[in-house]
Write a protein that holds these residues in place. Sequence first.
Motif, PDB file in Angstrom:
ATOM      1  N   VAL A 127     -35.342  58.128 -12.700  1.00 51.60           N
ATOM      2  CA  VAL A 127     -34.210  58.212 -13.633  1.00 51.60           C
ATOM      3  C   VAL A 127     -34.691  58.296 -15.078  1.00 51.60           C
ATOM      4  CG1 VAL A 127     -32.621  57.027 -12.075  1.00 51.60           C
ATOM      5  CG2 VAL A 127     -33.908  55.693 -13.752  1.00 51.60           C
ATOM      6  N   SER A 128     -35.869  57.742 -15.356  1.00 51.07           N
ATOM      7  CA  SER A 128     -36.375  57.805 -16.732  1.00 51.07           C
ATOM      8  C   SER A 128     -36.748  59.232 -17.130  1.00 51.07           C
ATOM      9  CB  SER A 128     -37.585  56.880 -16.903  1.00 51.07           C
ATOM     10  OG  SER A 128     -38.718  57.363 -16.200  1.00 51.07           O
ATOM     11  N   PHE A 129     -36.934  60.102 -16.135  1.00 45.94           N
ATOM     12  CA  PHE A 129     -37.252  61.509 -16.399  1.00 45.94           C
ATOM     13  C   PHE A 129     -35.999  62.384 -16.428  1.00 45.94           C
ATOM     14  CE2 PHE A 129     -41.586  60.344 -15.325  1.00 45.94           C
ATOM     15  CZ  PHE A 129     -42.358  61.240 -16.052  1.00 45.94           C
ATOM     16  N   ALA A 130     -34.829  61.779 -16.495  1.00 49.10           N
ATOM     17  CA  ALA A 130     -33.581  62.538 -16.411  1.00 49.10           C
ATOM     18  C   ALA A 130     -33.500  63.663 -17.434  1.00 49.10           C
ATOM     19  CB  ALA A 130     -32.389  61.595 -16.568  1.00 49.10           C
ATOM     20  N   ASP A 131     -34.063  63.454 -18.616  1.00 42.09           N
ATOM     21  CA  ASP A 131     -34.004  64.468 -19.680  1.00 42.09           C
ATOM     22  C   ASP A 131     -35.270  65.307 -19.756  1.00 42.09           C
ATOM     23  OD1 ASP A 131     -31.444  63.770 -20.452  1.00 42.09           O
ATOM     24  OD2 ASP A 131     -32.127  62.286 -21.909  1.00 42.09           O
ATOM     25  N   LEU A 132     -36.032  65.350 -18.680  1.00 40.78           N
ATOM     26  CA  LEU A 132     -37.255  66.154 -18.654  1.00 40.78           C
ATOM     27  C   LEU A 132     -36.937  67.616 -18.957  1.00 40.78           C
ATOM     28  CD1 LEU A 132     -40.307  66.392 -17.992  1.00 40.78           C
ATOM     29  CD2 LEU A 132     -39.651  66.772 -15.600  1.00 40.78           C
ATOM     30  N   GLY A 133     -37.675  68.181 -19.909  1.00 44.26           N
ATOM     31  CA  GLY A 133     -37.471  69.577 -20.267  1.00 44.26           C
ATOM     32  C   GLY A 133     -36.406  69.806 -21.314  1.00 44.26           C
ATOM     33  N   LEU A 134     -35.713  68.742 -21.702  1.00 51.68           N
ATOM     34  CA  LEU A 134     -34.674  68.863 -22.714  1.00 51.68           C
ATOM     35  C   LEU A 134     -35.227  68.465 -24.076  1.00 51.68           C
ATOM     36  CD1 LEU A 134     -31.668  67.336 -20.711  1.00 51.68           C
ATOM     37  CD2 LEU A 134     -32.444  69.720 -20.808  1.00 51.68           C
ATOM     38  N   ALA A 135     -34.448  68.693 -25.111  1.00 51.78           N
ATOM     39  CA  ALA A 135     -34.912  68.414 -26.470  1.00 51.78           C
ATOM     40  C   ALA A 135     -35.075  66.913 -26.700  1.00 51.78           C
ATOM     41  CB  ALA A 135     -33.926  68.992 -27.485  1.00 51.78           C
ATOM     42  N   ARG A 204     -30.174  64.621 -11.905  1.00 46.75           N
ATOM     43  CA  ARG A 204     -30.098  65.938 -12.536  1.00 46.75           C
ATOM     44  C   ARG A 204     -28.934  66.742 -11.969  1.00 46.75           C
ATOM     45  NH1 ARG A 204     -34.365  67.382 -16.251  1.00 46.75           N
ATOM     46  NH2 ARG A 204     -33.514  69.483 -16.242  1.00 46.75           N
ATOM     47  N   VAL A 205     -28.685  66.576 -10.679  1.00 50.20           N
ATOM     48  CA  VAL A 205     -27.584  67.307 -10.042  1.00 50.20           C
ATOM     49  C   VAL A 205     -26.249  66.637 -10.341  1.00 50.20           C
ATOM     50  CG1 VAL A 205     -26.591  67.994  -7.824  1.00 50.20           C
ATOM     51  CG2 VAL A 205     -29.050  68.227  -8.219  1.00 50.20           C
ATOM     52  N   ALA A 206     -26.242  65.308 -10.312  1.00 48.10           N
ATOM     53  CA  ALA A 206     -25.005  64.554 -10.558  1.00 48.10           C
ATOM     54  C   ALA A 206     -25.188  63.725 -11.827  1.00 48.10           C
ATOM     55  CB  ALA A 206     -24.682  63.664  -9.360  1.00 48.10           C
ATOM     56  N   ARG A 207     -25.178  64.396 -12.955  1.00 48.25           N
ATOM     57  CA  ARG A 207     -25.466  63.763 -14.245  1.00 48.25           C
ATOM     58  C   ARG A 207     -24.513  62.608 -14.546  1.00 48.25           C
ATOM     59  NH1 ARG A 207     -29.631  64.322 -18.263  1.00 48.25           N
ATOM     60  NH2 ARG A 207     -28.846  63.176 -20.054  1.00 48.25           N
ATOM     61  N   GLU A 208     -23.287  62.694 -14.029  1.00 50.09           N
ATOM     62  CA  GLU A 208     -22.310  61.651 -14.328  1.00 50.09           C
ATOM     63  C   GLU A 208     -22.701  60.296 -13.739  1.00 50.09           C
ATOM     64  OE1 GLU A 208     -20.752  63.961 -10.697  1.00 50.09           O
ATOM     65  OE2 GLU A 208     -21.813  64.350 -12.584  1.00 50.09           O
ATOM     66  N   PHE A 209     -23.642  60.313 -12.786  1.00 51.67           N
ATOM     67  CA  PHE A 209     -24.091  59.055 -12.181  1.00 51.67           C
ATOM     68  C   PHE A 209     -25.325  58.486 -12.884  1.00 51.67           C
ATOM     69  CE2 PHE A 209     -21.699  60.901  -8.627  1.00 51.67           C
ATOM     70  CZ  PHE A 209     -20.913  59.814  -8.270  1.00 51.67           C
ATOM     71  N   LEU A 210     -25.760  59.130 -13.952  1.00 52.27           N
ATOM     72  CA  LEU A 210     -26.965  58.680 -14.640  1.00 52.27           C
ATOM     73  C   LEU A 210     -26.867  57.236 -15.136  1.00 52.27           C
ATOM     74  CD1 LEU A 210     -29.787  59.320 -15.622  1.00 52.27           C
ATOM     75  CD2 LEU A 210     -28.801  60.409 -17.652  1.00 52.27           C
ATOM     76  N   PRO A 211     -25.736  56.809 -15.744  1.00 50.51           N
ATOM     77  CA  PRO A 211     -25.648  55.401 -16.169  1.00 50.51           C
ATOM     78  C   PRO A 211     -25.825  54.427 -15.004  1.00 50.51           C
ATOM     79  CG  PRO A 211     -23.900  56.685 -17.168  1.00 50.51           C
ATOM     80  CD  PRO A 211     -24.539  57.573 -16.151  1.00 50.51           C
ATOM     81  N   PHE A 212     -25.249  54.777 -13.849  1.00 45.52           N
ATOM     82  CA  PHE A 212     -25.434  53.933 -12.669  1.00 45.52           C
ATOM     83  C   PHE A 212     -26.914  53.894 -12.271  1.00 45.52           C
ATOM     84  CE2 PHE A 212     -21.018  55.401 -12.258  1.00 45.52           C
ATOM     85  CZ  PHE A 212     -20.359  54.198 -12.060  1.00 45.52           C
TER      86      PHE A 212
END
Length: 265
Positions: A127-135, A204-212
Motif C-alpha cells: 500500500v505504501s507504493f500506491a502512488d508509484l509512478g505518479l508525481a 491501484r485497481v480500487a483506489r477508493e479502498f486505499l484509506p482502508f
Amino acid sequence: MELLGNLTFVFVAGFITALATGIGALPFFFFETISDRRNILLWGLASGIMVSASLFGLIEEGLAEGSGWEIAVGMAAGVVLVVVAHEIIVDAEIDPQEYEEADFKKLVLILGILTVHSFPEGVAVGVSFADLGLAGGTQILGATVPVLAIFMTVAISIHNIPEGTAISIPLKSMGVANWKLVWWAVFSSLPQPIGAVLAFGFVRVAREFLPFGFGFAAGAMIYLVLSEFIPEALDLGENVPRGGKPELVGGIAFGVLLMLPLRYV
C-alpha cells in the motif's frame, strides 16, 4: 505493460525485505550465540520503527486520502488478521526446528502458515507504493517512488532482522550450517513480496479502498508490536539486569528517531 513494470518493482521491494531477514542470521558466522541484551535491543529497534512508520507514514497518508473512520475500520481489520494468524500458527505448532527436518509437503504447510504470518508486512509495503509512478516521489531506477514506500521498505527490512535471528537460534542449536540459517531466515519471509504485490494491485485497481489499506497495514503493524515484539523482548529480559527494560526502551527510542524524517516529508 506499465502495470506489469510497477508490479515487478513492488515485488522486488518486497523481496528486499525478505532478504533482510537473512541478515539476522549473519552474526552466527562470527558468534556461537547472540546475547539476550542484543536481542532485546533489536526487538526494541524494530518496535520503534514499526510504530513510527505506522503513525507518521501509513496513518497520516491514509488520513490524507480518506476519513478517520475509514482508517479505524482498516486498523480493526488489520488487528483481526494478526489475531487470526496467531491462532493459526499456535494451532499448527510450527517451530523453526521443523524447517530443516520437513519434507516437501511439510514445507508447503509451513510456507502457507508463514504466508498468513507475513502478510501484514507485505501489505504495508504494497500500500505504501500506491502512488508509484505518479508525481511527487523520488526517482529510483527510472521510476518515481513515493517517499513513504522508501521508508516502509527500509522499516520492514529492519523489522525482519530480529525475526531472522529468532528463527536462527533454535536451528543453530541443532547444528544447522550457517549458510542454511540465512536461507531459512529468508524463507520465513518469502510471502512478503507476494503480499506486497497483491496489496499494491488491489489499491491501484480500487483506489477508493486505499484509506482502508493504509489503516489495515497500520493496525496490523501496531498490534504486532504490542502483542509479539514487546512481549518477546520482555521474555528475553527475564535473565537480564532490570529485565532488559533499558535496552528495550533504548531500542524503541532509536527506532523512533530513525523514522522521524518521515514526519516531515
